[in-house]
Design a protein around this motif. Structure first.
Motif, short mmCIF file in Angstrom:
data_model
loop_
_atom_site.label_atom_id
_atom_site.label_comp_id
_atom_site.label_asym_id
_atom_site.label_seq_id
_atom_site.Cartn_x
_atom_site.Cartn_y
_atom_site.Cartn_z
N ARG A 183 -2.43 41.21 33.59
CA ARG A 183 -3.09 42.49 33.30
C ARG A 183 -2.17 43.39 32.49
NH1 ARG A 183 -3.41 44.70 38.14
NH2 ARG A 183 -2.02 46.43 37.70
N LEU A 184 -2.76 44.04 31.49
CA LEU A 184 -2.07 45.04 30.70
C LEU A 184 -2.73 46.39 31.02
CD1 LEU A 184 0.15 44.85 28.49
CD2 LEU A 184 -1.68 44.99 26.82
N ASP A 185 -1.96 47.30 31.61
CA ASP A 185 -2.45 48.64 31.94
C ASP A 185 -2.05 49.59 30.82
OD1 ASP A 185 -3.42 47.79 34.39
OD2 ASP A 185 -1.58 48.30 35.46
N LEU A 186 -3.04 50.12 30.10
CA LEU A 186 -2.78 51.02 28.97
C LEU A 186 -2.91 52.47 29.41
CD1 LEU A 186 -4.80 49.24 26.13
CD2 LEU A 186 -2.36 49.05 26.65
N ASP A 187 -1.87 53.24 29.15
CA ASP A 187 -1.87 54.68 29.41
C ASP A 187 -1.92 55.37 28.05
OD1 ASP A 187 -1.28 57.34 29.89
OD2 ASP A 187 0.33 56.90 31.31
N TYR A 233 6.83 50.17 27.34
CA TYR A 233 6.26 49.35 28.40
C TYR A 233 7.30 48.97 29.44
CZ TYR A 233 8.35 45.19 26.23
OH TYR A 233 9.22 44.27 25.73
N TYR A 234 6.77 48.66 30.61
CA TYR A 234 7.61 48.09 31.66
C TYR A 234 6.74 47.21 32.54
CZ TYR A 234 5.92 51.97 34.58
OH TYR A 234 5.14 52.87 35.24
N ASP A 235 7.39 46.31 33.23
CA ASP A 235 6.69 45.35 34.07
C ASP A 235 6.43 45.96 35.45
OD1 ASP A 235 8.74 42.74 32.69
OD2 ASP A 235 6.86 43.57 31.96
N VAL A 236 5.23 45.68 35.96
CA VAL A 236 4.80 46.21 37.26
C VAL A 236 4.51 45.03 38.16
CG1 VAL A 236 3.10 47.60 38.47
CG2 VAL A 236 3.74 48.20 36.13
N GLY A 237 5.30 44.89 39.21
CA GLY A 237 5.07 43.80 40.15
C GLY A 237 5.24 42.44 39.49
N LEU A 238 4.46 41.48 39.96
CA LEU A 238 4.60 40.11 39.50
C LEU A 238 3.56 39.70 38.46
CD1 LEU A 238 5.31 38.44 42.95
CD2 LEU A 238 6.96 39.11 41.18
N SER A 239 2.64 40.62 38.10
CA SER A 239 1.58 40.17 37.20
C SER A 239 1.12 41.17 36.16
CB SER A 239 0.36 39.74 38.03
OG SER A 239 -0.15 40.85 38.74
N ASP A 256 12.53 48.28 30.92
CA ASP A 256 11.89 49.27 30.06
C ASP A 256 12.16 48.89 28.61
OD1 ASP A 256 11.02 50.75 32.17
OD2 ASP A 256 12.72 52.11 32.16
N GLU A 257 11.16 48.97 27.79
CA GLU A 257 11.29 48.65 26.38
C GLU A 257 10.52 49.68 25.58
OE1 GLU A 257 12.71 45.79 24.90
OE2 GLU A 257 13.31 44.85 26.76
N ALA A 258 10.83 49.80 24.32
CA ALA A 258 10.08 50.69 23.43
C ALA A 258 9.92 50.02 22.08
CB ALA A 258 10.78 52.02 23.27
N ILE A 259 8.74 50.16 21.52
CA ILE A 259 8.46 49.68 20.18
C ILE A 259 7.95 50.90 19.42
CG2 ILE A 259 7.07 48.12 18.77
CD1 ILE A 259 6.68 46.44 21.38
N SER A 260 8.60 51.28 18.35
CA SER A 260 8.18 52.46 17.61
C SER A 260 7.78 52.07 16.20
CB SER A 260 9.32 53.48 17.57
OG SER A 260 8.91 54.65 16.90
N ARG A 261 6.59 52.47 15.78
CA ARG A 261 6.08 52.17 14.45
C ARG A 261 5.60 53.47 13.82
NH1 ARG A 261 8.44 47.67 14.56
NH2 ARG A 261 7.54 46.01 15.75
N GLY A 262 6.48 54.17 13.15
CA GLY A 262 6.08 55.42 12.50
C GLY A 262 5.63 56.45 13.51
N VAL A 263 4.36 56.83 13.42
CA VAL A 263 3.85 57.88 14.30
C VAL A 263 3.29 57.32 15.60
CG1 VAL A 263 3.38 59.49 12.43
CG2 VAL A 263 1.60 57.91 13.16
#
Length: 151
Positions: free
Chosen positions: A53-57, A14-20, A2-9
């Protein structure tokens, strides 16, 4: 991981899901003030060769401005050129409206929730979207519209 990148507002978790795949949650507000950083951060998350693949929520995103949408489209285009995919798996009402009105949602594989198409309306071409935006802004050059205006 698990990681977090915070830029102001704007916050990007993100986190990795499976192998891809990598799952990314955007929260806060994405607009002109942080669009460049958003694009850099998402490109960095796509840089690992194993990520296909990047899954955006976008369910925690309160605002999606045009500059941030352009950043998402640029990331999608670069990813597509490398055989990768960027998918919007879920979106809150305001970002979903921007995706639907711009027709960009289809590029990200995002379909409005049942009933949202009646609230948003249908836009057949980018030209009709431009005309609609001009009519909302009073018909002249200038003026601004945000996703909050549609609430």
């Amino acid at each position: 991981m698990d990681e977090a990148i915070s830029r102001g507002v704007l916050r990007c978790d993100y986190y990795d899901v499976g192998l891809s795949a990598r799952y990314v949650t955007l929260s806060g507000e994405a607009d002109l003030a942080n669009a460049d950083q958003l694009e850099r951060d998402l490109r960095r998350l796509m840089a690992d060769s194993w990520v296909t693949r990047l899954d955006l929520d976008l369910t925690a995103l309160r605002h999606l401005g045009c500059a941030a949408l352009a950043a998402l489209l640029a990331v999608r285009e670069a990813a597509s050129a490398r055989g990768q995919e960027v998918v919007v798996i879920a979106a809150a009402v305001a970002p979903a409206r921007v995706l639907a009105l711009s027709a960009a949602g289809e590029l990200f594989g995002h379909r409005p929730a049942p009933g949202h198409d009646r609230q948003v309306g249908s836009v057949s071409t980018p030209h009709s979207l431009d005309a609609w935006l001009v009519s909302l802004s009073g018909g002249g050059a200038g003026g601004a519209i945000s996703a909050n205006d549609w609430r």
